[in-house]
Design an enzyme around this catalytic site. Structure first.
Site, mmCIF file in Angstrom:
data_model
loop_
_atom_site.group_PDB
_atom_site.id
_atom_site.type_symbol
_atom_site.label_atom_id
_atom_site.label_comp_id
_atom_site.label_asym_id
_atom_site.label_seq_id
_atom_site.Cartn_x
_atom_site.Cartn_y
_atom_site.Cartn_z
ATOM 1 N N ASN A 159 0.865 -1.179 0.000
ATOM 2 C CA ASN A 159 0.000 0.000 0.000
ATOM 3 C C ASN A 159 0.901 1.229 0.000
ATOM 4 O O ASN A 159 1.507 1.551 1.022
ATOM 5 C CB ASN A 159 -0.897 -0.017 1.246
ATOM 6 C CG ASN A 159 -1.727 1.250 1.363
ATOM 7 O OD1 ASN A 159 -1.840 2.015 0.397
ATOM 8 N ND2 ASN A 159 -2.302 1.480 2.527
ATOM 9 N N TRP A 160 0.979 1.889 -1.158
ATOM 10 C CA TRP A 160 1.894 3.037 -1.277
ATOM 11 C C TRP A 160 1.280 4.336 -0.747
ATOM 12 O O TRP A 160 1.913 5.393 -0.814
ATOM 13 C CB TRP A 160 2.315 3.212 -2.741
ATOM 14 C CG TRP A 160 3.299 2.170 -3.192
ATOM 15 C CD1 TRP A 160 3.944 1.250 -2.417
ATOM 16 C CD2 TRP A 160 3.771 1.949 -4.535
ATOM 17 N NE1 TRP A 160 4.782 0.472 -3.185
ATOM 18 C CE2 TRP A 160 4.694 0.881 -4.486
ATOM 19 C CE3 TRP A 160 3.509 2.552 -5.767
ATOM 20 C CZ2 TRP A 160 5.352 0.409 -5.628
ATOM 21 C CZ3 TRP A 160 4.157 2.081 -6.903
ATOM 22 C CH2 TRP A 160 5.067 1.020 -6.831
ATOM 23 N N LYS A 161 0.068 4.285 -0.271
ATOM 24 C CA LYS A 161 -0.592 5.464 0.315
ATOM 25 C C LYS A 161 -0.395 6.684 -0.599
ATOM 26 O O LYS A 161 -0.449 6.563 -1.811
ATOM 27 C CB LYS A 161 -0.056 5.710 1.727
ATOM 28 C CG LYS A 161 -0.086 4.447 2.591
ATOM 29 C CD LYS A 161 0.148 4.741 4.041
ATOM 30 C CE LYS A 161 0.347 3.437 4.796
ATOM 31 N NZ LYS A 161 -0.064 3.489 6.159
ATOM 32 N N HIS B 236 -9.839 0.931 4.505
ATOM 33 C CA HIS B 236 -8.540 1.115 5.169
ATOM 34 C C HIS B 236 -8.723 2.025 6.377
ATOM 35 O O HIS B 236 -9.499 2.978 6.342
ATOM 36 C CB HIS B 236 -7.510 1.709 4.196
ATOM 37 C CG HIS B 236 -6.123 1.670 4.758
ATOM 38 N ND1 HIS B 236 -5.665 2.609 5.636
ATOM 39 C CD2 HIS B 236 -5.124 0.766 4.607
ATOM 40 C CE1 HIS B 236 -4.419 2.289 5.996
ATOM 41 N NE2 HIS B 236 -4.065 1.186 5.380
ATOM 42 N N GLU C 113 -7.066 4.359 7.586
ATOM 43 C CA GLU C 113 -6.841 5.803 7.400
ATOM 44 C C GLU C 113 -8.077 6.462 6.791
ATOM 45 O O GLU C 113 -8.360 7.636 7.048
ATOM 46 C CB GLU C 113 -5.570 6.028 6.557
ATOM 47 C CG GLU C 113 -4.321 5.774 7.402
ATOM 48 C CD GLU C 113 -3.118 5.244 6.653
ATOM 49 O OE1 GLU C 113 -3.083 5.311 5.412
ATOM 50 O OE2 GLU C 113 -2.183 4.753 7.332
ATOM 51 N N GLU D 252 -6.027 -5.285 10.215
ATOM 52 C CA GLU D 252 -5.025 -4.258 10.467
ATOM 53 C C GLU D 252 -5.364 -3.528 11.769
ATOM 54 O O GLU D 252 -6.153 -2.574 11.759
ATOM 55 C CB GLU D 252 -5.001 -3.259 9.308
ATOM 56 C CG GLU D 252 -4.609 -3.868 7.984
ATOM 57 C CD GLU D 252 -3.964 -2.836 7.065
ATOM 58 O OE1 GLU D 252 -2.850 -3.071 6.632
ATOM 59 O OE2 GLU D 252 -4.581 -1.783 6.826
ATOM 60 N N GLY E 45 1.787 1.899 10.832
ATOM 61 C CA GLY E 45 2.721 3.018 10.741
ATOM 62 C C GLY E 45 3.358 3.391 12.064
ATOM 63 O O GLY E 45 3.989 4.446 12.186
ATOM 64 N N SER F 177 2.879 -2.581 10.408
ATOM 65 C CA SER F 177 4.316 -2.585 10.678
ATOM 66 C C SER F 177 5.014 -3.888 10.280
ATOM 67 O O SER F 177 5.919 -4.353 10.971
ATOM 68 C CB SER F 177 4.578 -2.242 12.145
ATOM 69 O OG SER F 177 4.121 -0.923 12.421
HETATM 70 C C1 PEP Z 1 -1.044 -0.029 5.786
HETATM 71 O O1 PEP Z 1 -0.969 1.091 5.323
HETATM 72 O O2 PEP Z 1 -1.981 -0.772 5.433
HETATM 73 C C2 PEP Z 1 -0.017 -0.485 6.734
HETATM 74 C C3 PEP Z 1 -0.139 -1.676 7.254
HETATM 75 O O3 PEP Z 1 1.018 0.385 6.990
HETATM 76 P P1 PEP Z 1 2.410 0.041 7.761
HETATM 77 O O4 PEP Z 1 2.940 -1.237 7.153
HETATM 78 O O5 PEP Z 1 3.289 1.203 7.501
HETATM 79 O O6 PEP Z 1 2.083 -0.160 9.201
#
Ligand code: PEP
Length: 274
Positions: free
Chosen positions: A8-10, A120, A122, A193, A199, A238
């Site tokens: 996931n490049w956000k 997601h 976010e 998640e 993050g 993470s």
């Molecule tokens: C994500 O954005 O779905 C995610 C799991 O981010 P990170 O790996 O940076 O925790």
């Protein structure tokens, strides 16, 4: 069932940066094990550039399933299929219309996407998306031909208040409310998640992952019965090259969704091959 290793490049990467990363990934992942698939959820503005960098670009509009695409790629190139797919990070539940700033499923398909993320954290917590809206997106995207990765997970406050199960059940039932019970299992995946692990560098421990994934498998079985065991449940939060192999080896973990550590091709390829 193939493990789905997803990036996931956000809100990172210009078109040139994204194309370079795809090319690096294709080089580093030349020997992708047959039990792995890769999906890159790129920003909307970079999807077309990413699609053009894929070896099966010529067939990218032609596939209606991963298998079809893999076969066309093999025929065209004479090489083993890359099992490498693109996805959108979000979608709006309408075919077209006056929805300024939004993106339809057809637009994602037109940019070579097989997948889309819904729910997601976010989007739930920063953009305020409700469980019900996530459910509308999920059903609409599936109906339009995209495969969906539905993200769910609890906040730290919810976990500490003993609400893990209630939160996952609520997010799931609203998230799949409009999804037919007999949907092909490869078309819908879940991504667990925990919000407190995204993050933050704080990965969930094996027992926390095992507990949540077993619960989600059980929840899936109630709605999708026999299909449920063929549906993928990804872990996200993470994931890094040094913890990926332990996580991917856990029961009911059928892939990972990776944010920060997916931005560099070298780091993400080590996770994919873990
Ligand atoms: C994500 O954005 O779905 C995610 C799991 O981010 P990170 O790996 O940076 O925790």
């Amino acid at each position: 069932m193939k493990k789905l290793m997803a990036a996931n490049w956000k809100m990172y990467k210009t078109r040139v940066q994204a194309e370079e990363t795809i090319k690096d990934l294709l080089r580093l992942l030349g020997d992708l094990p047959s039990d792995r698939e890769v999906a890159v959820f790129a920003p909307f503005t970079a999807l077309d550039a990413c699609g053009r960098a894929l070896p099966y670009d010529a067939c990218r509009r032609a596939f209606d399933s991963s298998d079809a695409c893999v076969r066309v790629h093999q025929k065209a190139s004479g090489q083993p299929a890359a099992s490498f797919f693109l996805g959108g990070q979000d979608v709006y539940p309408a075919a077209e219309g006056a929805f300024t700033g939004e993106i339809s499923p057809g637009m994602l398909l037109d940019c070579a996407c097989r997948f889309v993320l819904t729910g997601h954290s976010e989007r739930r917590h920063i953009l305020g998306e409700s469980n019900e809206f996530v459910g509308r997106k999920t059903a609409f995207a599936l109906e339009a031909g995209l495969d969906v990765v539905l993200c769910l997970g609890e906040t730290l406050e919810e976990r500490e208040a003993g609400k893990l199960e209630a939160v996952l059940r609520e997010q799931f039932s609203a998230g799949v409310a409009g999804v037919p019970g007999d949907i092909a299992p490869q078309r819908l995946s879940l991504a667990y998640e925990p919000v407190w692990a995204i993050g933050t560098g704080r990965v969930a421990g094996p027992s926390e992952i095992l507990e949540a994934h077993a619960l989600l498998r059980d929840i899936l079985r109630k709605k999708f019965v026999a299909q449920a065991d063929q549906m993928r449940i990804l872990y996200g939060g993470s994931v890094k090259p040094d913890n990926a192999s332990q996580i991917i080896g856990l029961d009911n973990v059928d892939g990972v969704l990776v944010g920060g550590a997916s931005l560099e091709a070298e780091s993400f390829s080590r996770i994919v091959l873990a």
